[in-house]
Design an enzyme around this catalytic site. Structure first.
Site, PDB file in Angstrom:
ATOM      1  N   LYS A  74      -2.323 -11.176   0.050  1.00  0.00           N
ATOM      2  CA  LYS A  74      -0.820 -11.567   0.372  1.00  0.00           C
ATOM      3  C   LYS A  74      -0.507 -12.902   0.467  1.00  0.00           C
ATOM      4  O   LYS A  74      -0.995 -13.807  -0.541  1.00  0.00           O
ATOM      5  CB  LYS A  74      -1.696 -12.136   2.358  1.00  0.00           C
ATOM      6  N   ARG A  78      -7.700   0.303   7.911  1.00  0.00           N
ATOM      7  CA  ARG A  78      -7.955   2.016   7.993  1.00  0.00           C
ATOM      8  C   ARG A  78      -9.091   2.250   7.272  1.00  0.00           C
ATOM      9  O   ARG A  78      -9.921   3.194   7.692  1.00  0.00           O
ATOM     10  CB  ARG A  78      -6.409   2.782   7.788  1.00  0.00           C
TER      11      ARG A  78
HETATM   12  N1  BES Z   1      -4.586  -7.114   8.808  1.00  0.00           N
HETATM   13  C1  BES Z   1      -3.086  -7.189   8.293  1.00  0.00           C
HETATM   14  C2  BES Z   1      -2.498  -6.902   9.666  1.00  0.00           C
HETATM   15  C3  BES Z   1      -2.362  -7.977  10.827  1.00  0.00           C
HETATM   16  C4  BES Z   1      -1.224  -8.612  10.228  1.00  0.00           C
HETATM   17  C5  BES Z   1      -3.214  -8.594  11.489  1.00  0.00           C
HETATM   18  C6  BES Z   1      -0.627  -9.954  11.583  1.00  0.00           C
HETATM   19  C7  BES Z   1      -2.881  -9.150  12.056  1.00  0.00           C
HETATM   20  C8  BES Z   1      -2.010  -9.965  11.667  1.00  0.00           C
HETATM   21  C9  BES Z   1      -4.088  -5.767   7.724  1.00  0.00           C
HETATM   22  O1  BES Z   1      -4.851  -5.151   6.600  1.00  0.00           O
HETATM   23  C10 BES Z   1      -2.400  -5.420   6.986  1.00  0.00           C
HETATM   24  O2  BES Z   1      -2.104  -5.782   5.596  1.00  0.00           O
HETATM   25  N2  BES Z   1      -1.475  -4.394   6.922  1.00  0.00           N
HETATM   26  C11 BES Z   1      -0.336  -4.221   5.943  1.00  0.00           C
HETATM   27  C12 BES Z   1      -0.566  -2.700   6.001  1.00  0.00           C
HETATM   28  C13 BES Z   1       0.488  -2.274   4.910  1.00  0.00           C
HETATM   29  C14 BES Z   1      -0.115  -2.493   3.523  1.00  0.00           C
HETATM   30  C15 BES Z   1       0.693  -0.658   4.688  1.00  0.00           C
HETATM   31  C16 BES Z   1       0.351  -4.440   6.891  1.00  0.00           C
HETATM   32  O3  BES Z   1       1.164  -4.321   7.887  1.00  0.00           O
HETATM   33  O4  BES Z   1       1.102  -5.239   6.039  1.00  0.00           O
HETATM   34 ZN    ZN Z   2      -4.852  -6.136   5.010  1.00  0.00          ZN
END
Ligand code: BES
Ligand code: ZN
Ligand code: ZN
Length: 524
Positions: free
Chosen positions: A301, A375
């Site tokens: 990230k 997931r």
């Molecule tokens: N933990 C994150 C989602 C999240 C975002 C939680 C903001 C709390 C606040 C999750 O694991 C994630 O990173 N999801 C990705 C999925 C994508 C790579 C398909 C996302 O939402 O960008």
């Molecule tokens: Zn994530």
């Protein structure tokens, strides 16, 4: 395994005053007989305000109605006013909060909750021992007196929460009054006190959830969260199983093991069981995403805001806190709480884009993005739940997608389900408790987004389908078999709710706990 040097010492919940302080007493004694340093009053916007406040004026401040008129305070929604009165020569602070004018005789409970929150925000700067709380009639919010007393106590606790475990400057710690005396006009004070006690128990449970979400990620590790769950289970009459990383690998939970591979901390899979004593009673399961820190894995990230990813175990924290409350409130159904706990880091053994993982139920997924890890751990936990228990329903809670936050902003969790009856129950609990959810369409058309040429599914959807929250829900579907299922994406609401006075804008909200507890308590 090497212990993290970043884990600074902390006490398991020991210093959190909002978890242990704050006594709530329901009393129907006369105002003039009470002794308090502060009187807090919640009023509706009405022309007969001064009549209603006459007993208060008689006891504390004879000019009250003139001063309220002078300050143009009528009880508008969102309003707040502090004045100073006195009784028997002692100064008494008076705090007024308005809930606005009723529509068809009713004011929403949420307005009342927020008025209570504003009052707590105001009084927390003063070291009061005793605060007298004068509320409107329960009927104004369309509630019976017991539900109203429960709601009052619950919100008093929620609003009093502060995460001050690592703040050493005592001045910055909020002052929670020792006692709040809630004035009642009814003759059934005992029943109201019992309801207030239930509300306090739920409020403390919500604060426990928040405490773990707010805890720095090197403290709230899978191991520490699992240890808390184990100790809590012993105190609350729950059965508990903790599977460690070796067990997880042996059981074939390749999703959880895969995500955990890039971290030095072992993953844990915690299963909590509440048995009501009737094995034939309905059994429901709550599954919570427990990524104790989500750096994104090798698909790392961006740095900005990464610290908020300590909140990625908010689903697990909500499930553990709900089980803690359920163990004490003892509903007449059986409830299973399941939490896969892991970090998502970038160590040398980390899982990679292009890898294929195999889950507990034998299905496989191609990893397109290691940041879509929630997931993967949920898949194993859901498959375990439906295989090992005869379930009437399964509800999962997860800070699953940024897409859901983009769609709904910070006030609603996304609710996805194809089971209308169960979704209806969840919505009823949501409306009753103020733990808000909004339906997103779990339509079959989105399913194709997850097609993979090398495995059963890809873990991230192809870009032309967009709708990241719904596509993520479709990833989970093959793991719940045919058990009625609702997926709640709490990414929007788990952390930092602006403008809600009974939450703190920089902290965890405890999203989901009120809803899960209400669902279990109202199941039959
Ligand atoms: N933990 C994150 C989602 C999240 C975002 C939680 C903001 C709390 C606040 C999750 O694991 C994630 O990173 N999801 C990705 C999925 C994508 C790579 C398909 C996302 O939402 O960008
Ligand atoms: Zn994530
Ligand atoms: Zn995540």
């Amino acid at each position: 395994m090497k212990k993290s040097v970043v884990t600074i010492s902390f006490a398991l919940l020991a210093n959190c005053s909002a978890l242990f302080g704050l006594n709530i007493v329901v009393s129907n004694a006369n105002i003039s007989e009470q002794v308090a340093e502060c009187v807090a009053v919640i009023v509706e916007d009405s022309s007969s305000l001064s009549e209603r406040l006459q007993p208060l004026a008689d006891t504390y401040f004879s000019e009250l109605s003139t001063v309220l008129a002078h300050r143009k305070f009528t009880g508008k929604d969102g309003s707040l006013l502090t004045l100073t009165g006195s009784k028997d020569g002692r100064i008494v602070d008076l705090v007024f909060a308005g809930v606005g004018a009723p529509v068809a005789g009713v004011v929403s409970v949420e307005r009342y909750r927020r008025a209570l929150g504003r009052i707590v925000r105001t009084i927390e700067s003063s070291p009061y021992k005793t605060v007298l709380l004068i509320t409107p009639d329960a009927a104004l919010c369309g509630l019976d007196q017991e539900s109203f007393a429960q709601e009052t106590a619950q919100i008093l606790h929620m609003a009093s929460y502060q995460f001050n475990e690592f703040i050493t400057d005592k001045q910055r710690k909020v002052q929670v009054p020792e006692t709040v005396v809630v004035m009642s006009t009814s003759t059934s004070v005992q029943a109201e006190q019992a309801a207030a006690d239930r509300g306090a128990l739920i409020g403390r449970g919500i604060n426990t959830c928040r405490y773990w979400v707010d805890m720095p990620p090197s403290n709230a590790t899978p191991q520490h969260v699992a240890r808390y769950a184990t100790e809590m289970a012993g105190k609350c009459g729950l059965a508990v199983k903790v599977f460690d990383e070796q067990d997880v690998i042996q059981m074939g939970m390749g999703g959880l093991a895969g995500v955990s591979a890039g971290s030095d901390e072992d993953c844990k899979f915690v299963v909590l069981e509440y048995h009501c004593g009737d094995a034939a009673a309905p059994t429901i399961a709550f599954v919570g995403k427990g990524i104790t820190f989500d750096a994104g894995g090798l698909c790392i990230k961006p740095a900005a805001g990464m610290e908020t990813m300590k909140c990625d175990m908010a689903g697990a924290a909500a499930v553990i806190a709900s089980m803690q409350i359920i163990g004490q409130l003892k509903p007449t159904i059986n409830v299973i709480g399941l939490t896969p706990l892991s970090e998502n880091l970038l160590g040398g053994k980390a899982f990679k884009p292009g890898d294929v993982l195999r889950f507990y139920n034998g299905k496989t997924a191609e990893i397109k993005n290691t940041d879509a890890e929630g997931r993967l751990v949920l898949a194993d936990a859901l498959a375990y739940a439906v295989k090992n228990y005869k379930l009437d329903a399964v509800i999962d809670l997860a800070t699953l997608t940024g897409a859901c936050s983009m769609a709904l902003g910070p006030f609603f969790a996304g609710m996805m389900s194809q089971h209308e009856e169960l979704a209806g129950r969840v919505q009823e609990s949501s409306k009753r408790t103020g733990d808000r959810v909004w339906p997103l369409p779990l339509d079959n058309d989105y399913k194709a987004a997850l097609r993979s040429s090398v495995a059963d599914m890809a873990n991230a959807g192809s870009s032309e389908y967009k709708a990241g929250a719904i596509v993520a829900a479709w990833f989970l579907q093959p793991f719940v078999a045919d058990v009625p299922w609702v997926h709640l994406d709490i990414a929007p609401v788990a952390f930092r709710a602006p403008g809600v006075p009974y939450c703190r804008p920089d902290n965890a909200t405890g999203a989901g706990v009120r809803l899960l507890v209400d669902l279990a308590m109202h199941w039959q």
